[in-house]
Design a protein around this motif. Sequence first.
Motif, short mmCIF file in Angstrom:
data_model
loop_
_atom_site.label_atom_id
_atom_site.label_comp_id
_atom_site.label_asym_id
_atom_site.label_seq_id
_atom_site.Cartn_x
_atom_site.Cartn_y
_atom_site.Cartn_z
N ARG A 21 12.65 56.87 45.03
CA ARG A 21 12.35 56.73 46.46
C ARG A 21 13.63 56.67 47.28
NH1 ARG A 21 10.63 50.93 48.69
NH2 ARG A 21 12.85 50.68 48.19
N ASP A 22 14.62 55.93 46.79
CA ASP A 22 15.84 55.69 47.55
C ASP A 22 16.84 56.84 47.45
OD1 ASP A 22 14.67 53.32 48.18
OD2 ASP A 22 15.96 52.08 46.90
N ASN A 23 16.64 57.72 46.48
CA ASN A 23 17.52 58.88 46.32
C ASN A 23 16.65 60.11 46.05
OD1 ASN A 23 19.36 60.86 45.70
ND2 ASN A 23 20.47 59.67 44.15
N PRO A 24 16.29 60.85 47.07
CA PRO A 24 15.38 61.99 46.91
C PRO A 24 15.85 63.01 45.88
CG PRO A 24 15.69 61.48 49.24
CD PRO A 24 16.68 60.63 48.48
N LYS A 25 17.16 63.05 45.60
CA LYS A 25 17.66 63.99 44.59
C LYS A 25 17.13 63.67 43.19
CE LYS A 25 21.97 65.08 47.02
NZ LYS A 25 23.46 65.01 46.96
N LEU A 26 16.62 62.44 43.01
CA LEU A 26 16.10 62.02 41.70
C LEU A 26 14.62 62.35 41.52
CD1 LEU A 26 17.78 58.50 41.36
CD2 LEU A 26 18.59 60.69 40.45
N VAL A 27 13.95 62.71 42.61
CA VAL A 27 12.51 63.00 42.54
C VAL A 27 12.27 64.19 41.61
CG1 VAL A 27 10.48 63.71 43.84
CG2 VAL A 27 12.08 62.05 44.83
N GLY A 28 11.31 64.01 40.69
CA GLY A 28 10.98 65.07 39.74
C GLY A 28 11.92 65.15 38.55
N LYS A 29 12.93 64.28 38.52
CA LYS A 29 13.91 64.29 37.42
C LYS A 29 13.58 63.17 36.42
CE LYS A 29 16.56 67.39 39.50
NZ LYS A 29 17.81 66.98 40.17
N PRO A 30 13.99 63.36 35.16
CA PRO A 30 13.82 62.28 34.17
C PRO A 30 14.84 61.17 34.40
CG PRO A 30 14.91 64.17 33.16
CD PRO A 30 14.56 64.58 34.56
N VAL A 31 14.36 60.06 34.97
CA VAL A 31 15.23 58.92 35.30
C VAL A 31 14.98 57.80 34.31
CG1 VAL A 31 15.80 57.21 37.07
CG2 VAL A 31 15.25 59.56 37.74
N VAL A 42 16.18 50.79 27.13
CA VAL A 42 15.48 51.32 28.30
C VAL A 42 14.64 50.22 28.94
CG1 VAL A 42 13.76 52.99 29.10
CG2 VAL A 42 15.42 53.64 27.32
N SER A 43 14.85 49.97 30.22
CA SER A 43 14.00 49.03 30.97
C SER A 43 12.77 49.75 31.51
CB SER A 43 14.79 48.40 32.12
OG SER A 43 15.80 47.58 31.64
N THR A 44 12.98 50.90 32.11
CA THR A 44 11.89 51.72 32.65
C THR A 44 12.27 53.18 32.57
OG1 THR A 44 11.43 49.98 34.29
CG2 THR A 44 10.37 52.09 34.64
N ALA A 45 11.29 54.00 32.23
CA ALA A 45 11.50 55.46 32.23
C ALA A 45 10.52 56.08 33.21
CB ALA A 45 11.27 56.03 30.83
N SER A 46 11.00 57.01 34.02
CA SER A 46 10.11 57.72 34.93
C SER A 46 9.11 58.54 34.11
CB SER A 46 10.91 58.64 35.85
OG SER A 46 11.45 59.73 35.13
N TYR A 47 8.04 58.97 34.75
CA TYR A 47 7.02 59.74 34.04
C TYR A 47 7.60 61.06 33.55
CZ TYR A 47 3.54 56.28 35.10
OH TYR A 47 2.85 55.09 35.13
N GLU A 48 8.58 61.60 34.27
CA GLU A 48 9.24 62.83 33.81
C GLU A 48 9.98 62.58 32.51
OE1 GLU A 48 8.81 62.92 38.27
OE2 GLU A 48 9.59 61.46 36.81
N ALA A 49 10.60 61.40 32.37
CA ALA A 49 11.33 61.06 31.15
C ALA A 49 10.37 60.76 30.00
CB ALA A 49 12.24 59.87 31.40
N ARG A 50 9.20 60.21 30.32
CA ARG A 50 8.24 59.85 29.27
C ARG A 50 7.71 61.09 28.55
NH1 ARG A 50 4.88 54.78 32.06
NH2 ARG A 50 6.73 53.80 32.94
N ARG A 51 7.75 62.23 29.23
CA ARG A 51 7.30 63.47 28.58
C ARG A 51 8.21 63.85 27.41
NH1 ARG A 51 7.05 65.64 34.22
NH2 ARG A 51 5.01 65.03 35.05
N GLU A 69 19.35 65.38 29.02
CA GLU A 69 19.53 65.77 30.42
C GLU A 69 19.07 64.68 31.38
OE1 GLU A 69 21.14 68.60 31.03
OE2 GLU A 69 21.24 68.76 28.85
N GLY A 70 18.62 63.55 30.83
CA GLY A 70 18.12 62.47 31.68
C GLY A 70 19.21 61.87 32.56
N ILE A 71 18.78 61.24 33.63
CA ILE A 71 19.69 60.55 34.54
C ILE A 71 19.61 59.06 34.22
CG2 ILE A 71 20.22 60.02 36.94
CD1 ILE A 71 18.77 62.75 37.58
N TYR A 72 20.70 58.51 33.70
CA TYR A 72 20.72 57.13 33.20
C TYR A 72 21.38 56.22 34.23
CZ TYR A 72 19.19 59.09 28.82
OH TYR A 72 18.45 59.74 27.85
N LEU A 73 20.63 55.22 34.69
CA LEU A 73 21.10 54.33 35.75
C LEU A 73 21.05 52.88 35.29
CD1 LEU A 73 19.16 55.88 38.77
CD2 LEU A 73 21.55 56.31 38.13
#
Length: 349
Positions: A21-31, A42-51, A69-73
């Motif tokens: 939400r706070d960084n639109p560049k991350l939308v649709g990416k495996p975060v 891992v604390s939380t994985a986006s649904y794109e990463a869960r695939r 290729e995931g974005i690790y924060l």
Amino acid sequence: MTHRSIIHVDMDAFYAQIEQRDNPKLVGKPVIIGGTSSRGVVSTASYEARRYGVYSAMPIEAAKKLCPEGIYLPVNMEKYKKVSSEIYNIFKRYTKIYEPISIDEAFLDVTGKDALEIAKAIKSDIKNELKLTASVGISINKFLAKLASEADKPDGLTIIKKDEILSFLRPLPVNKIWGVGPKMNRELNKLGIYYVRDIQNYDIEVLMSLFGKWGKEIYELSHGIDERPVEPNNLSKSIGEEKTFLKDVCDIDVLLKALKSYSINLSNKLKKRGYLARTISIKIKYKDFTIENRSVTLSIPTRDENIIFDTAKYILLNKFNINKEIRLIGLILSNLIYPEDPLQLSMKI
């Protein structure tokens, strides 16, 4: 059975969703949230990463192999707590009877009100005001409401009505019943129990002879029976701190130094929140990722950092066999009470 109207609200991939939400560049990416160190989890994985097969509590190292290729924060807990507070303020608009389960989920008792309209309103408020989605479940008790919220993620809304309970539960794997972890799952599998329908058809007397009180509980849950109320003044079940070392250690002094730091921090948290702790536990994760937990329950609850540390030191030196290298050590304080609460004196070691 008491028929209540219970809502379970569960935010979708909470930490990752906030970052997207706070960084639109991350939308649709495996975060993947959980730190940039290869020794984190891992604390939380986006649904794109869960695939890719990435899930919570997975070692970051393993996640990177599955999703290079995931974005690790790193975890930004202050930000997530602020958003959580805003979500709970939304809940308060609709009921005073809500029970926090974690930073991103809660039960709400809306008995006597229109549960569906309230659920829709909460989802709408969260989406419009916070630009986030939540999955919501509605049913007659906490167990079923939570299952309902899990049924259609993300951004789902599911109702389990009274006349749908048995048919909804029947095809679910048995580990969907609260408290059925890997060990209990294996024990039930040995009895030919793989699905909830298998428990529904099992002899309750046999289950009780094998598992005691827990046998009765899983039988009742398999039929959708859960009498636990939503507890609006529910205390945090526990507070704790843990640390994954940069290198695996077996040096007692290093471990004690970590426990001393935890004891000071957790003592301050207890004082700030007005709690006392009765149970002190140590969690150790070894180099091979096996985990052991040991605890002591005090007869007199405390928030004193010296008592916490002395007890933690006792547990470490007397209840663990420190021959293997240690990846992580944690200190957990639980069985929290207010000072004015009545005490049942005991000591369990």
